[in-house]
Scaffold this motif. Structure first.
Motif, PDB file in Angstrom:
ATOM      1  N   ALA A 142      -5.376  12.434   2.262  1.00  0.00           N
ATOM      2  CA  ALA A 142      -4.499  11.062   2.406  1.00  0.00           C
ATOM      3  C   ALA A 142      -5.312  10.411   0.959  1.00  0.00           C
ATOM      4  N   ASN A 143      -4.424  10.113   0.249  1.00  0.00           N
ATOM      5  CA  ASN A 143      -4.722   9.115  -1.050  1.00  0.00           C
ATOM      6  C   ASN A 143      -4.414   7.853  -0.913  1.00  0.00           C
ATOM      7  N   LEU A 144      -5.219   6.855  -0.792  1.00  0.00           N
ATOM      8  CA  LEU A 144      -4.629   5.657  -0.507  1.00  0.00           C
ATOM      9  C   LEU A 144      -4.737   4.634  -1.595  1.00  0.00           C
ATOM     10  N   TRP A 188      -3.779   4.008  11.329  1.00  0.00           N
ATOM     11  CA  TRP A 188      -3.399   5.356  10.914  1.00  0.00           C
ATOM     12  C   TRP A 188      -4.349   6.299  10.885  1.00  0.00           C
ATOM     13  N   ASN A 199      -3.490   0.786  -3.309  1.00  0.00           N
ATOM     14  CA  ASN A 199      -2.863  -0.554  -2.953  1.00  0.00           C
ATOM     15  C   ASN A 199      -2.558  -1.528  -4.042  1.00  0.00           C
ATOM     16  N   ILE A 214       0.121  11.846   0.875  1.00  0.00           N
ATOM     17  CA  ILE A 214      -0.614  12.843   1.560  1.00  0.00           C
ATOM     18  C   ILE A 214      -0.192  14.161   0.981  1.00  0.00           C
ATOM     19  N   SER A 253       0.964  -1.108   0.153  1.00  0.00           N
ATOM     20  CA  SER A 253      -0.044   0.048   0.115  1.00  0.00           C
ATOM     21  C   SER A 253       0.819   1.119  -0.021  1.00  0.00           C
ATOM     22  N   CYS A 258      -6.517   1.079   8.261  1.00  0.00           N
ATOM     23  CA  CYS A 258      -5.594   0.279   7.931  1.00  0.00           C
ATOM     24  C   CYS A 258      -5.734  -0.574   6.769  1.00  0.00           C
ATOM     25  N   ASN A 274       0.436   5.580   0.893  1.00  0.00           N
ATOM     26  CA  ASN A 274      -0.477   6.533   0.990  1.00  0.00           C
ATOM     27  C   ASN A 274       0.189   7.773   1.096  1.00  0.00           C
ATOM     28  N   LEU A 311      -6.548   9.440   9.899  1.00  0.00           N
ATOM     29  CA  LEU A 311      -7.202  10.352   8.762  1.00  0.00           C
ATOM     30  C   LEU A 311      -7.134  11.705   9.343  1.00  0.00           C
TER      31      LEU A 311
END
Length: 744
Positions: free
Chosen positions: A99-101, A622, A103, A62, A58, A573, A60, A624
């Motif tokens: 936050a740009n997640l 984590w 994976n 930011i 993953s 998470c 993340n 947000l």
């Protein structure tokens, strides 16, 4: 060689989101940008797993600028020698504030270049990343080429799964049937792979080692396309010779003929010896005068044992499964499972003698005596020997027929036996019995502790016998990350978090009823099946039971957690893989503790000898960015939501309130302001801003609310305001009458 593709369907794309450390890694960044990288230390080598398993890797990213930005994400993959293998760059990609997640299942388009055509060819042919150690480095730039994130470099290792392991006949065992059943464990691969096994058997000639016989001799029997992991030596094959020793091995291959496991997909090499049973023994008796002597025949007698097996999970008592004192949570026929009937010698103990095993299992009054602890006498040669093998039917029923030469039951009274042997002492005293027991040939189940007392010529039905799953209990403590702790709303355990145990695929043989507490709904989470579900209490802990020990590197659970959108916490998470088994033999995560401490030194075959372990681990979540959410209803009718009301998020600066954002309530009266930016003082601590909400709608009085009592919102904080009530601006009352003034 350039290749335009969907990056996450290619090696470069998949590995781009893998670029994390064995744990967590923050990249160097500029200004308001940052990146958090996570990855499994030993990810799956299968490309199809990378496309479907979001927990492998993953990223993340930011964006703390408060406005959308277009960036290019670039990757370089090198081997342990520093040789560059793959580079890739994404197409220009829009990154939203906050936050740009991403994976390993996300969609990201771009181009990749291979510096090593050998790796490219191997991946294309096998669908697997080559074994080895790798380093990945990630950078993020804006469209002007300005570096936003750099030096996100980390290591990961690709390890292939274990090959098949031989199960039966045991190495060096003796078989008495001309067509023995052979069994081995499956290897765990994605469902897209069509596995088959090559079974090879050869005779061992005098002076040969096992490996020499397998490599040099003409095979006794070869099956090039075994689909299942159990095969009976066929009648059509060359007959086994009594007194001869045979060597055997299994190799796993995929649909393209490539071995998908270590050791070239080959199991260990085992031997067995075939000893044809004598049908009868006769003695010639010589009386004095008669010219024709009579013959006296002593026949072996055939006995039959029938019954049925059912699988179950049973709650432990004092850490030990008590088969007869606890009722099963659920039971089901143990169908299509290989079982053996084994001769056992049991000591009904009178004194514990301080013995190690006896003291561990204080509730055990009957001890299985190993062959080396029995007196040196040929009458005990059948100790722990398999006398019959069969497979249960769809209802779990079994039937053994075998040659029996002597009776079961009491052998000797008041015997003192040393269970360790040699100079080590572990004495126990008791009455010695011979019995038979049913042994289940499955890595996921124990075997019944029931003693079977059957006599020659007898046909005995033993009824229904329980085979308990090799279960464990998992205790999880959910904690916030320690990174940037002072900027978070809490550093204590996270309460009210929904925690899930997930399965991507359930291996063959694992009971469908695994996992407890059961999920409240059949919905999937993170595109995986929910096995069990619970919510953390005030100590941030959840406890799951009825989890089955994981066999092989790809037999794994996933731990996933999320905060309730209506709670006052906002943490996330990615699903984290978790494996635990008796042997600790395939590089599973060491982020756990086990109770009892002696679990790894106390192997168990039977139900009553198994101490159910409790495994404790932690899950890190984590934060947000701060958010505010809620619902708006009518004050005069609190069950009716207000649709289309204008909600403004305000921040206080100097002497004025500024509009930060605004939106209209939805059909259910809800609203949500996400990814709110905090402000910092010179020491880097969150100092503001103070926030408030103003809610207005035609026909209603304005409603003003101070958010969080005027205190600044921190990371991981979600202010949820349930049922804010708007008061109508005016109330009109009166009476409706007809022309004569009568009420209508």
């Amino acid at each position: 060689m350039e290749m335009k593709t969907r990056l996450l369907s290619s090696v470069a794309g998949l590995l781009m989101l893998l670029t994390g450390a064995t744990g967590l890694s923050f990249a160097q960044s500029t200004g308001s940008w940052n990146a958090l990288l996570t990855v499994q230390p030993f990810p799956s080598p299968y490309m199809s797993d990378w496309q479907t398993n979001p927990s492998i890797a993953s990223f993340n990213l930011i964006n703390g600028t408060g406005v959308p930005a277009t960036v290019v994400i670039s990757l370089t993959i090198s081997n342990s020698n520093g040789q560059r293998l793959i580079t890739g760059s994404s197409d220009p990609t829009m990154v939203n504030p906050g936050a740009n997640l991403l994976n390993s299942t996300s969609t990201l388009h771009g181009s990749a270049s291979y510096y090593d055509n050998g790796i490219k060819t191997q991946i294309a042919q096998t669908g697997r990343i080559p074994e080895g150690s790798y380093t990945a480095c990630l950078t993020v730039k804006d469209l002007s080429g300005n570096l936003l994130v750099s030096n996100a470099c980390a290591n990961f290792t690709i390890v292939y799964p274990d090959p098949p392991h031989l199960v039966f006949p045991a190495d060096g065992d003796s078989v008495i049937t001309a067509n023995p059943m052979l069994q081995w464990t499956p290897i765990q691969v994605p469902v897209q792979y069509q596995l088959h096994y090559v079974l090879k058997i050869a005779e061992v000639l005098q002076g040969q080692t096992s490996s020499q016989a397998l490599a040099a001799n003409i095979p006794q029997y070869v099956d090039q396309n075994a689909i299942t992991t159990t095969e009976q030596y066929p009648i059509s094959a060359l007959p086994l010779k009594s007194g001869s020793t045979y060597v055997w091995q299994v190799q796993a291959l995929d649909q393209n003929g490539f071995p998908p496991a270590t050791n070239d997909g080959k199991s260990e090499i085992w031997t067995f010896t075939y000893n044809k049973p004598a049908q009868f023994v006769f003695h010639r008796v010589l009386p004095p005068p008669p010219p024709t002597p009579p013959f006296h025949f002593v026949f072996f007698t055939t006995s039959t044992v029938t019954g049925s097996l059912y699988g179950t999970f049973t709650p432990p008592s004092n850490g030990i499964i008590m088969m007869n004192n606890q009722s099963a949570k659920s039971s089901y026929p143990l169908a299509n499972t290989t079982v053996e009937l084994v001769a056992k010698y049991m000591l009904v103990s009178r004194t514990g003698g301080g013995g190690m095993r006896f003291m561990q299992f204080a509730n055990t009054t009957e001890l299985s005596v190993p062959r080396h602890s029995l007196p040196y006498d040929h009458k005990y040669d059948d100790a722990d020997q398999v006398v019959a093998t069969t497979t249960t039917d769809a209802s779990g029923d079994f039937s053994f027929s075998f040659l029996q030469t002597d009776s079961t039951g009491l052998i000797a009274k008041n015997q003192t036996l040393n269970f360790l042997g040699g100079d080590l002492t572990d004495d126990h005293t008791g009455d010695l019995y011979k019995v038979y027991r049913v042994v289940v040939q499955s890595p996921y189940y124990l075997s019944p502790s029931n003693d079977i007392d059957v006599q020659p010529y007898q046909t005995l039905n033993v009824g229904s016998l329980p085979a308990l799953a090799r279960e464990y209990t998992l205790k999880i403590t959910v904690l916030p990350t320690s990174y940037n702790a002072t900027a978070q709303v809490t550093q204590g355990a996270l309460t009210g978090v929904d925690v899930y145990i997930l399965r991507q695929t359930r291996p063959a043989g694992v009971p469908d009823s695994e996992g407890y507490p059961k999920p409240t709904s059949p919905e999937s989470q993170a595109n995986m099946q929910v096995v069990a579900e619970a919510q953390t209490g005030s100590n941030g802990q959840v406890t799951f039971s009825d989890l089955v020990q994981n066999i092989g590197p790809n037999d794994q659970y996933f731990i996933y957690a999320k905060t309730d959108p209506k709670s006052n916490l906002g943490y996330f998470c990615f699903p984290q893989s978790f494996q635990f088994n008796y042997t600790m033999g395939f590089g599973q995560s060491l982020n756990f503790q086990v109770s009892p401490n002696n679990f790894f030194t106390t192997p168990a075959t039977f139900n009553n000898d198994y101490p159910v372990p409790t495994v404790s681990t932690t899950l890190t979540m984590w934060p947000l960015m701060p958010s505010i959410a809620g619902t708006v209803y009518r004050k005069d009718n609190p069950n009716v939501p207000v649709i289309g009301a204008q909600v403004q998020s305000l921040t206080f600066a100097l002497f004025f309130w500024n509009t930060e954002s605004s939106q209209a309530t939805l059909s259910d009266g809800s609203f949500s302001f996400d990814n709110l930016n905090p402000t910092y003082d010179n020491g880097g601590n969150i100092s503001g801003p103070m926030r408030a909400l103003t809610i207005s709608d035609y026909g209603f009085k304005d409603l003003n609310i101070a958010v969080n009592n005027g205190a600044p919102l921190k990371f991981g904080q979600r202010v949820y305001l349930e049922k804010l009530l708007l008061d109508p601006a005016a109330n009109v009352s009166g009476k409706v009458v007809d022309e004569q003034g009568n009420p209508v």
